[in-house]
Scaffold this active site. Structure first.
Site, PDB file in Angstrom:
ATOM      1  N   CYS A   1       3.775  -6.025   8.090  1.00 50.22           N
ATOM      2  CA  CYS A   1       4.589  -6.881   7.215  1.00 50.22           C
ATOM      3  C   CYS A   1       4.339  -6.537   5.743  1.00 50.22           C
ATOM      4  O   CYS A   1       3.188  -6.368   5.329  1.00 50.22           O
ATOM      5  CB  CYS A   1       4.265  -8.347   7.481  1.00 50.22           C
TER       6      CYS A   1
ATOM      7  N   CYS B   1       0.295 -12.283   2.383  1.00 46.20           N
ATOM      8  CA  CYS B   1      -0.328 -13.576   2.704  1.00 46.20           C
ATOM      9  C   CYS B   1      -1.803 -13.362   3.077  1.00 46.20           C
ATOM     10  O   CYS B   1      -2.103 -12.635   4.033  1.00 46.20           O
ATOM     11  CB  CYS B   1       0.424 -14.239   3.852  1.00 46.20           C
TER      12      CYS B   1
ATOM     13  N   CYS C   1      -3.150 -13.725   6.696  1.00 46.94           N
ATOM     14  CA  CYS C   1      -2.403 -13.197   7.845  1.00 46.94           C
ATOM     15  C   CYS C   1      -2.838 -11.786   8.260  1.00 46.94           C
ATOM     16  O   CYS C   1      -2.794 -10.846   7.475  1.00 46.94           O
ATOM     17  CB  CYS C   1      -0.915 -13.200   7.541  1.00 46.94           C
TER      18      CYS C   1
ATOM     19  N   CYS D   1       8.831 -20.196  21.238  1.00 45.68           N
ATOM     20  CA  CYS D   1       8.890 -19.890  19.811  1.00 45.68           C
ATOM     21  C   CYS D   1       8.644 -18.400  19.600  1.00 45.68           C
ATOM     22  O   CYS D   1       7.603 -17.882  20.003  1.00 45.68           O
ATOM     23  CB  CYS D   1       7.808 -20.662  19.060  1.00 45.68           C
TER      24      CYS D   1
ATOM     25  N   CYS E   1      12.913 -21.680  19.313  1.00 44.44           N
ATOM     26  CA  CYS E   1      12.468 -21.716  17.920  1.00 44.44           C
ATOM     27  C   CYS E   1      12.218 -20.278  17.504  1.00 44.44           C
ATOM     28  O   CYS E   1      11.725 -19.486  18.316  1.00 44.44           O
ATOM     29  CB  CYS E   1      11.179 -22.529  17.805  1.00 44.44           C
TER      30      CYS E   1
ATOM     31  N   CYS F   1      11.002 -26.867  11.540  1.00 40.53           N
ATOM     32  CA  CYS F   1       9.575 -26.905  11.870  1.00 40.53           C
ATOM     33  C   CYS F   1       8.861 -26.367  10.642  1.00 40.53           C
ATOM     34  O   CYS F   1       9.021 -25.192  10.295  1.00 40.53           O
ATOM     35  CB  CYS F   1       9.297 -26.036  13.091  1.00 40.53           C
TER      36      CYS F   1
ATOM     37  N   ARG G   1       2.096 -31.065  15.076  1.00 40.78           N
ATOM     38  CA  ARG G   1       1.507 -30.102  16.029  1.00 40.78           C
ATOM     39  C   ARG G   1       0.114 -29.660  15.604  1.00 40.78           C
ATOM     40  O   ARG G   1      -0.063 -29.150  14.490  1.00 40.78           O
ATOM     41  CB  ARG G   1       2.413 -28.868  16.199  1.00 40.78           C
TER      42      ARG G   1
HETATM   43  N1  SAM Z   1       6.719 -13.798   8.665  1.00 40.87           N
HETATM   44  C1  SAM Z   1       7.236 -15.095   8.824  1.00 40.87           C
HETATM   45  C2  SAM Z   1       6.757 -16.064   7.766  1.00 40.87           C
HETATM   46  O1  SAM Z   1       5.738 -15.834   7.159  1.00 40.87           O
HETATM   47  O2  SAM Z   1       7.413 -17.092   7.590  1.00 40.87           O
HETATM   48  C3  SAM Z   1       6.991 -15.694  10.194  1.00 40.87           C
HETATM   49  C4  SAM Z   1       5.672 -15.431  10.889  1.00 40.87           C
HETATM   50  S1  SAM Z   1       4.207 -16.063  10.098  1.00 40.87           S
HETATM   51  C5  SAM Z   1       2.935 -15.311  11.070  1.00 40.87           C
HETATM   52  C6  SAM Z   1       4.230 -17.792  10.593  1.00 40.87           C
HETATM   53  C7  SAM Z   1       3.103 -18.682  10.144  1.00 40.87           C
HETATM   54  O3  SAM Z   1       1.921 -18.397  10.871  1.00 40.87           O
HETATM   55  C8  SAM Z   1       2.645 -18.590   8.709  1.00 40.87           C
HETATM   56  O4  SAM Z   1       3.500 -19.262   7.826  1.00 40.87           O
HETATM   57  C9  SAM Z   1       1.297 -19.283   8.779  1.00 40.87           C
HETATM   58  O5  SAM Z   1       1.436 -20.676   8.559  1.00 40.87           O
HETATM   59  C10 SAM Z   1       0.838 -19.022  10.206  1.00 40.87           C
HETATM   60  N2  SAM Z   1      -0.342 -18.146  10.238  1.00 40.87           N
HETATM   61  C11 SAM Z   1      -0.360 -16.808  10.088  1.00 40.87           C
HETATM   62  N3  SAM Z   1      -1.625 -16.335  10.138  1.00 40.87           N
HETATM   63  C12 SAM Z   1      -2.427 -17.398  10.322  1.00 40.87           C
HETATM   64  C13 SAM Z   1      -3.849 -17.561  10.441  1.00 40.87           C
HETATM   65  N4  SAM Z   1      -4.668 -16.527  10.366  1.00 40.87           N
HETATM   66  N5  SAM Z   1      -4.333 -18.795  10.631  1.00 40.87           N
HETATM   67  C14 SAM Z   1      -3.489 -19.860  10.697  1.00 40.87           C
HETATM   68  N6  SAM Z   1      -2.151 -19.773  10.588  1.00 40.87           N
HETATM   69  C15 SAM Z   1      -1.631 -18.566  10.393  1.00 40.87           C
HETATM   70 FE1  SF4 Z   2       4.190 -11.413   6.910  1.00 39.15          FE
HETATM   71 FE2  SF4 Z   2       2.147 -12.737   7.960  1.00 39.15          FE
HETATM   72 FE3  SF4 Z   2       3.059 -13.426   5.566  1.00 39.15          FE
HETATM   73 FE4  SF4 Z   2       4.584 -13.906   7.764  1.00 39.15          FE
HETATM   74  S1  SF4 Z   2       2.611 -14.837   7.277  1.00 39.15           S
HETATM   75  S2  SF4 Z   2       5.259 -13.050   5.803  1.00 39.15           S
HETATM   76  S3  SF4 Z   2       3.984 -12.140   9.032  1.00 39.15           S
HETATM   77  S4  SF4 Z   2       2.102 -11.446   6.099  1.00 39.15           S
END
Ligand code: SAM
Ligand code: SF4
Ligand code: DTB
Length: 326
Positions: free
Chosen positions: A59, A63, A66, A104, A135, A195, A267
Site C-alpha cells: 500500500c 499509516c 499498518c 468483510c 462489507c 462502519c 465491535r
Molecule cells: N486501506 C484501507 C483503509 O485504510 O481505509 C482499508 C484497509 S485498512 C487495513 C482498514 C483498517 O484496519 C484501518 O483503518 C485500521 O483501523 C485497521 N488496522 C490496520 N492495521 C491495524 C493494526 N495493526 N492494529 C489495529 N488496527 C489496524
Molecule cells: Fe494502506 Fe494499511 Fe493505511 Fe489502509 S491502513 S491505507 S492498507 S497502509
C-alpha cells in the site's frame, strides 16, 4: 430513525462531557453504559463478521500502525494482488458455514482503480447471493465509486477515522483527516451503511481517545457499526515497540462509545488475541456487541473459532441472527 415523540441519539456531545464520562469511577461508567446497552440491544446477542484480505500489502499510504504499508520494510506481510472472484466466494461460503452473518473484504489501497472496483462489485453481488451481509474497505472513494458499490448491493462500507484529528498527522502523513470524512459523506449519500471507528494504543492520550469518539458521535448520522481496534503491534511497523494500553482503558473506551452511540453496534475488533477472556467479558458488559470471527483478521491472527465458541457458551452469548452455531 426515531419513533414519533422519541428523542433520537445526541450528536452534540462536548469534549468536556465526553472526558467526564471517561473519568467516571469504573463501576459508575460500566453501570451507565450497560444500562444504555440494555435499553437498545439484546445484551446477550453478539453479531459476528468474518474478514478476508482480498488485496494484500504494497500500500502506498504510510499509516504507522499498518503492516501493509509499502513504506514499512520488514513486516511479515506477503503482498498479493486482487483475488479472483471465485476464491473470494469460496472463502465466504466457509465463513457462512462457520456461523458468520457478515463477510468483510479489505483491500490495501489508497483508493480503488476503476477496473478493480468492478471486480469488487462482482464479489459483493456473489457474496450477497449466499445470504451474507457484505462489507468492503477499499480506502478513499469518490461519490461515483460509492454509487457503483451501492448498485452492486453493498450493505456496509468500513472507513475508520482511526484517531483524533489532532493526533492523526502523527500517525499518517499521506492523507488528511478531512479526506476520511469526505469518503464517509460519499458512502452515506450513496445509501450505504457506515462502519467507522478507530484504534487505541497508538500512544494517544485519553483526551485524544475521547475526541475520536466525540467526532464519531458528531457525524450527521452515527455509524451503524463502530469498530474499536486495539493496536496489533506488528514487527517492522513504527509502532511495533509501544507498550500495550491499560486494559481498563479499552473497557472505558467501549463504554463511552456505547453511551455516545446508543443504537450503533460496537465491535470489539483487532487485538483480541492479546485479551484475556475476562477482559473480553468486561467489554461485552460495557456494550460491545460485535466481533470479528475467524482465525485471521486481514494479515494478523484472531482467536481460533473453537475458543470463541467456548467463550460464547461460557458467557451465555448467542451470535446475532446466526442460528445456533456457537
Ligand atoms: N486501506 C484501507 C483503509 O485504510 O481505509 C482499508 C484497509 S485498512 C487495513 C482498514 C483498517 O484496519 C484501518 O483503518 C485500521 O483501523 C485497521 N488496522 C490496520 N492495521 C491495524 C493494526 N495493526 N492494529 C489495529 N488496527 C489496524
Ligand atoms: Fe494502506 Fe494499511 Fe493505511 Fe489502509 S491502513 S491505507 S492498507 S497502509
Ligand atoms: C477494522 O476496524 N478492523 C479490521 C477491519 N476494520 C478492516 C482490520 C484490522 C486489521 C488488523 C491488522 C491486520 O490483520 O492486518
Amino acid at each position: 430513525m426515531s419513533a414519533p415523540g422519541e428523542a433520537g441519539p445526541r450528536h452534540d456531545w462536548t469534549r468536556a462531557e465526553v472526558e467526564a464520562l471517561y473519568a467516571l469511577p469504573f463501576n459508575d461508567l460500566l453501570h451507565r453504559a450497560h444500562t444504555v446497552h440494555r435499553a437498545h440491544h439484546d445484551p446477550n446477542a453478539v453479531q459476528v463478521s468474518t474478514l478476508l484480505s482480498i488485496k494484500t500489502g504494497g500500500c502506498p499510504e504510510d499509516c504507522a500502525y499498518c503492516p501493509q504499508s509499502a513504506r514499512h520494510r520488514g513486516t511479515p506481510v506477503e503482498p498479493a494482488p486482487l483475488m479472483e472472484v471465485e476464491a473470494v466466494v469460496a472463502a465466504a461460503e466457509r465463513a457462512r458455514a462457520a456461523g458468520a452473518t457478515r463477510f468483510c473484504m479489505g483491500a490495501a489501497w489508497r483508493s480503488p482503480r476503476a477496473r478493480d472496483l468492478e471486480r469488487v462489485c462482482e464479489m459483493v453481488r456473489r457474496v450477497k447471493a449466499l445470504g451474507l451481509e457484505t462489507c468492503v474497505t477499499l480506502g478513499m472513494l469518490t461519490r461515483a465509486q460509492a454509487e457503483r458499490l451501492a448498485e452492486a448491493g453493498l450493505d456496509y462500507y468500513n472507513h475508520n477515522i482511526d484517531t483524533s484529528p489532532d493526533f492523526y498527522p502523527e500517525i499518517i502523513s499521506t492523507r488528511r483527516f478531512e479526506e476520511r470524512l469526505e469518503t464517509l459523506e460519499h458512502v452515506r449519500a450513496a445509501g450505504i451503511r457506515v462502519c467507522c471507528g478507530g484504534i487505541i494504543g497508538m500512544g494517544e492520550s485519553r483526551a485524544q481517545r475521547a475526541e475520536m469518539l466525540r467526532v464519531l458521535a458528531s457525524l450527521p448520522r452515527h455509524p451503524e457499526s463502530v469498530p474499536i481496534n486495539q493496536l496489533v503491534r506488528v514487527p517492522g511497523t513504527p509502532l511495533a515497540d509501544l507498550p500495550p494500553p491499560d486494559p481498563f482503558e479499552l473497557v472505558r473506551t467501549i463504554a463511552v462509545a456505547r453511551i455516545l452511540m446508543p443504537r450503533s453496534m460496537v465491535r470489539l475488533s483487532a487485538g483480541r488475541t492479546e485479551m484475556s477472556d475476562e477482559l473480553q467479558a468486561l467489554c461485552f458488559h460495557a456494550g460491545a456487541n460485535s466481533i470479528f470471527y475467524g482465525e485471521r483478521l486481514l494479515t494478523t491472527g484472531n482467536p481460533d473459532t473453537g475458543h470463541d465458541r467456548a467463550l460464547f457458551r461460557r458467557l451465555g452469548l448467542r451470535p446475532l441472527g446466526a442460528g445456533t452455531h456457537a
